[in-house]
Structure formats: C-alpha cells, structure tokens
Design a protein around this motif. Sequence first.
Motif, PDB file in Angstrom:
ATOM      1  N   LEU A 106      37.523  48.958 -64.463  1.00  0.00           N
ATOM      2  CA  LEU A 106      37.857  47.968 -63.445  1.00  0.00           C
ATOM      3  C   LEU A 106      36.652  47.726 -62.549  1.00  0.00           C
ATOM      4  O   LEU A 106      36.403  46.604 -62.088  1.00  0.00           O
ATOM      5  CB  LEU A 106      39.057  48.459 -62.626  1.00  0.00           C
ATOM      6  CG  LEU A 106      39.570  47.505 -61.542  1.00  0.00           C
ATOM      7  CD1 LEU A 106      40.004  46.181 -62.149  1.00  0.00           C
ATOM      8  CD2 LEU A 106      40.725  48.157 -60.774  1.00  0.00           C
ATOM      9  N   TYR A 107      35.883  48.777 -62.314  1.00  0.00           N
ATOM     10  CA  TYR A 107      34.659  48.723 -61.513  1.00  0.00           C
ATOM     11  C   TYR A 107      33.709  47.681 -62.096  1.00  0.00           C
ATOM     12  O   TYR A 107      33.195  46.808 -61.389  1.00  0.00           O
ATOM     13  CB  TYR A 107      34.041  50.120 -61.528  1.00  0.00           C
ATOM     14  CG  TYR A 107      32.750  50.289 -60.772  1.00  0.00           C
ATOM     15  CD1 TYR A 107      32.753  50.680 -59.433  1.00  0.00           C
ATOM     16  CD2 TYR A 107      31.516  50.104 -61.393  1.00  0.00           C
ATOM     17  CE1 TYR A 107      31.567  50.876 -58.730  1.00  0.00           C
ATOM     18  CE2 TYR A 107      30.326  50.289 -60.704  1.00  0.00           C
ATOM     19  CZ  TYR A 107      30.360  50.678 -59.377  1.00  0.00           C
ATOM     20  OH  TYR A 107      29.201  50.862 -58.689  1.00  0.00           O
ATOM     21  N   GLN A 108      33.478  47.767 -63.402  1.00  0.00           N
ATOM     22  CA  GLN A 108      32.552  46.842 -64.055  1.00  0.00           C
ATOM     23  C   GLN A 108      33.112  45.426 -64.089  1.00  0.00           C
ATOM     24  O   GLN A 108      32.403  44.457 -63.811  1.00  0.00           O
ATOM     25  CB  GLN A 108      32.253  47.310 -65.480  1.00  0.00           C
ATOM     26  CG  GLN A 108      31.297  46.382 -66.231  1.00  0.00           C
ATOM     27  CD  GLN A 108      31.188  46.691 -67.707  1.00  0.00           C
ATOM     28  OE1 GLN A 108      32.033  47.408 -68.248  1.00  0.00           O
ATOM     29  NE2 GLN A 108      30.174  46.170 -68.355  1.00  0.00           N
ATOM     30  N   LEU A 109      34.385  45.300 -64.411  1.00  0.00           N
ATOM     31  CA  LEU A 109      35.008  43.979 -64.515  1.00  0.00           C
ATOM     32  C   LEU A 109      34.995  43.247 -63.185  1.00  0.00           C
ATOM     33  O   LEU A 109      34.755  42.036 -63.132  1.00  0.00           O
ATOM     34  CB  LEU A 109      36.442  44.119 -65.034  1.00  0.00           C
ATOM     35  CG  LEU A 109      36.583  44.602 -66.486  1.00  0.00           C
ATOM     36  CD1 LEU A 109      38.053  44.853 -66.810  1.00  0.00           C
ATOM     37  CD2 LEU A 109      35.986  43.580 -67.458  1.00  0.00           C
ATOM     38  N   CYS A 110      35.230  43.979 -62.090  1.00  0.00           N
ATOM     39  CA  CYS A 110      35.216  43.360 -60.763  1.00  0.00           C
ATOM     40  C   CYS A 110      33.825  42.831 -60.421  1.00  0.00           C
ATOM     41  O   CYS A 110      33.679  41.721 -59.912  1.00  0.00           O
ATOM     42  CB  CYS A 110      35.671  44.371 -59.712  1.00  0.00           C
ATOM     43  SG  CYS A 110      37.440  44.684 -59.709  1.00  0.00           S
ATOM     44  N   ARG A 111      32.814  43.623 -60.698  1.00  0.00           N
ATOM     45  CA  ARG A 111      31.451  43.209 -60.377  1.00  0.00           C
ATOM     46  C   ARG A 111      31.063  41.960 -61.172  1.00  0.00           C
ATOM     47  O   ARG A 111      30.485  41.020 -60.621  1.00  0.00           O
ATOM     48  CB  ARG A 111      30.468  44.335 -60.659  1.00  0.00           C
ATOM     49  CG  ARG A 111      29.021  43.946 -60.392  1.00  0.00           C
ATOM     50  CD  ARG A 111      28.116  45.158 -60.261  1.00  0.00           C
ATOM     51  NE  ARG A 111      28.242  46.051 -61.404  1.00  0.00           N
ATOM     52  CZ  ARG A 111      27.781  47.303 -61.410  1.00  0.00           C
ATOM     53  NH1 ARG A 111      27.195  47.790 -60.327  1.00  0.00           N
ATOM     54  NH2 ARG A 111      27.904  48.061 -62.483  1.00  0.00           N
ATOM     55  N   CYS A 150      33.043  39.720 -62.430  1.00  0.00           N
ATOM     56  CA  CYS A 150      33.851  38.588 -61.967  1.00  0.00           C
ATOM     57  C   CYS A 150      33.278  38.010 -60.679  1.00  0.00           C
ATOM     58  O   CYS A 150      33.136  36.789 -60.540  1.00  0.00           O
ATOM     59  CB  CYS A 150      35.296  39.046 -61.762  1.00  0.00           C
ATOM     60  SG  CYS A 150      36.406  37.712 -61.254  1.00  0.00           S
ATOM     61  N   ILE A 151      32.911  38.876 -59.738  1.00  0.00           N
ATOM     62  CA  ILE A 151      32.374  38.411 -58.455  1.00  0.00           C
ATOM     63  C   ILE A 151      31.020  37.738 -58.641  1.00  0.00           C
ATOM     64  O   ILE A 151      30.748  36.676 -58.063  1.00  0.00           O
ATOM     65  CB  ILE A 151      32.259  39.589 -57.465  1.00  0.00           C
ATOM     66  CG1 ILE A 151      33.652  40.129 -57.134  1.00  0.00           C
ATOM     67  CG2 ILE A 151      31.556  39.153 -56.187  1.00  0.00           C
ATOM     68  CD1 ILE A 151      33.651  41.415 -56.350  1.00  0.00           C
ATOM     69  N   TYR A 179      31.472  34.371 -60.065  1.00  0.00           N
ATOM     70  CA  TYR A 179      32.020  33.450 -59.068  1.00  0.00           C
ATOM     71  C   TYR A 179      30.919  32.989 -58.102  1.00  0.00           C
ATOM     72  O   TYR A 179      30.859  31.814 -57.734  1.00  0.00           O
ATOM     73  CB  TYR A 179      33.141  34.138 -58.281  1.00  0.00           C
ATOM     74  CG  TYR A 179      33.794  33.231 -57.258  1.00  0.00           C
ATOM     75  CD1 TYR A 179      34.753  32.292 -57.639  1.00  0.00           C
ATOM     76  CD2 TYR A 179      33.444  33.302 -55.903  1.00  0.00           C
ATOM     77  CE1 TYR A 179      35.336  31.452 -56.711  1.00  0.00           C
ATOM     78  CE2 TYR A 179      34.012  32.463 -54.973  1.00  0.00           C
ATOM     79  CZ  TYR A 179      34.970  31.534 -55.377  1.00  0.00           C
ATOM     80  OH  TYR A 179      35.537  30.702 -54.450  1.00  0.00           O
TER      81      TYR A 179
END
Length: 276
Positions: free
Chosen positions: A240-245, A247-248, A251
């Motif tokens: 989730l750590y990698q996916l969030c980074r 994604c941000i 964006y």
Amino acid sequence: MRLCKGESLPLGGSWADRSPLHEAASQGRLLALRTLLSQGYNVNGVTIDHVTPLHEACLGDHVACARTLLEAGANANAVTIDGITPLFNACSQGSASCAELLLEYGAKAQLESCFPSPTHEASRKGHHECLDILISWGVDVDQDIPHLGTPLYVACMSQQFHCIWKLLYAGADVHKGKYWDTPLHAAAQQPSTEIVNLLLEFGADINAKNTELLRPVDMATSNSAVERVLLQHEATPSSLYQLCRLCIRNYIGRQRLHLIPQLQLPTLLQNFLQYR
C-alpha cells in the motif's frame, strides 16, 4: 589548403582543410583562439562535414574556448551533416559545463526527432551531470526516437543506474521504452538486479508484453538473479505504501514534481514522495 581569414570551408574540402580556428578550439588553446578571432577568422567556419570550431571545443571539454566562441557569435545550434550539434558533443564527452553554457546561449536540447539526441547520448554513456542539466532546462525525458526508444530505455540497455534514477525521479514514464519493449524488458536482459528493483519500485509493469508477447521475466537469463527477482515480485503484491506514492506522484504530474518541496507537508511526507 589554408583558409583565408573570414572564409568558410569550400565544397570539396576534407579534414585537412580545417581552419586554424578549428585546431585552436580542438586543442583548447585559448590565447591562439582569441588571436585568430581578432584577425578576422570566421567563428562559424565549417569543414566539409559542417563541423564548426564550437563543435571541436565542446568535444574537447574546453569551456573557456567554447565561451569565447559563443561570445564572438558562434551558432549554438550548428549542425553537422550527421546531425550532430555542439550540445550533443558536450553530452557525449560528459562536459556538464559546456552543456550548461550552450543552453544559456540558446542551444536547443533537440532540434528534430531524426537528429542525434543529447539526452539519449548522456543517458547511454552515463553522464548523469549532463542529464541533470538537460532536465533542469525542461528537456522531454520521454522523447521517443524510433530506432533508440526513450532515454530511459537507452539507459536501461546500457545499465546506467544513476541516469535511470534521475530520469525516473524527473517523472519519466516507466512504461515507455522502444516500440512495445518497456524499460523493464531492457533491464531484464542485463545482470543488474539493482536496476530491475528500481524500475519495479517506480511502478514498472511486470506483465507488460512486447511484440513477441514476451514479458520481462521471459527475457531474463534462466536461473539468474534477475529472473528470481522478477518471479518473486510477480508472487508478491505491491505494498500500500508503494501504491500510494505512485498514485500521488501520478496525480501531481511530471511537470509539477519539482514543486513537491514547496508543498505544505511534513518533511517526512516530502521525502516519501521524492523517494528519499
């Protein structure tokens, strides 16, 4: 044959027809260069291959000579018959100082898509300081040249880790390579697990298929460390750590990544978004 003052090279010449100005620039003889210019030698005189004294100075990493020529009116975007610019020579040589100087005097990072690219050359040879300068001047890090691919693909083929890092950090598309081959396809053929892990950390698609319907893992040497890394990643979901980074950062967009330090965020989060 010796050129008269102020003359360019006539058609039918050869490398032996280079002017004294070419020789002085090539050898970094600043005093001689200034003397010749004061005597009226043509600062933009060319050989039969359209090589200018500025080309020579940049290829030799002679910054003072390059500056003198530019101040005297040398064309920063002069092109040889092979499409080589002074900026390409500077990046090929790894002369960050010449590259910066040329850009300050109006050199274009890429004239036409068919011409040799300074960005690709710096990426191929691992001249990350030149690449840094090109990026800071707004070069297209995803520039795609059909027979070469993107700078990221070229850097992966040449295993230039620092250039790969700088391109990814600047927002290069980790999925864009050469035709249907991704940078990960290129890296999988090489022995560096460090590069493979870096691409995966920036979101490389392990399931991407090229024109032969091969995935990166299919390109790796059997029973190699690279193959093991790819197989392990395939069996392990992204955090989730990698996916969030990712994604941000997506964006925010590539054009605004350099503004991350200006965001009103704790240093910890800024570092997180910048892979620090």
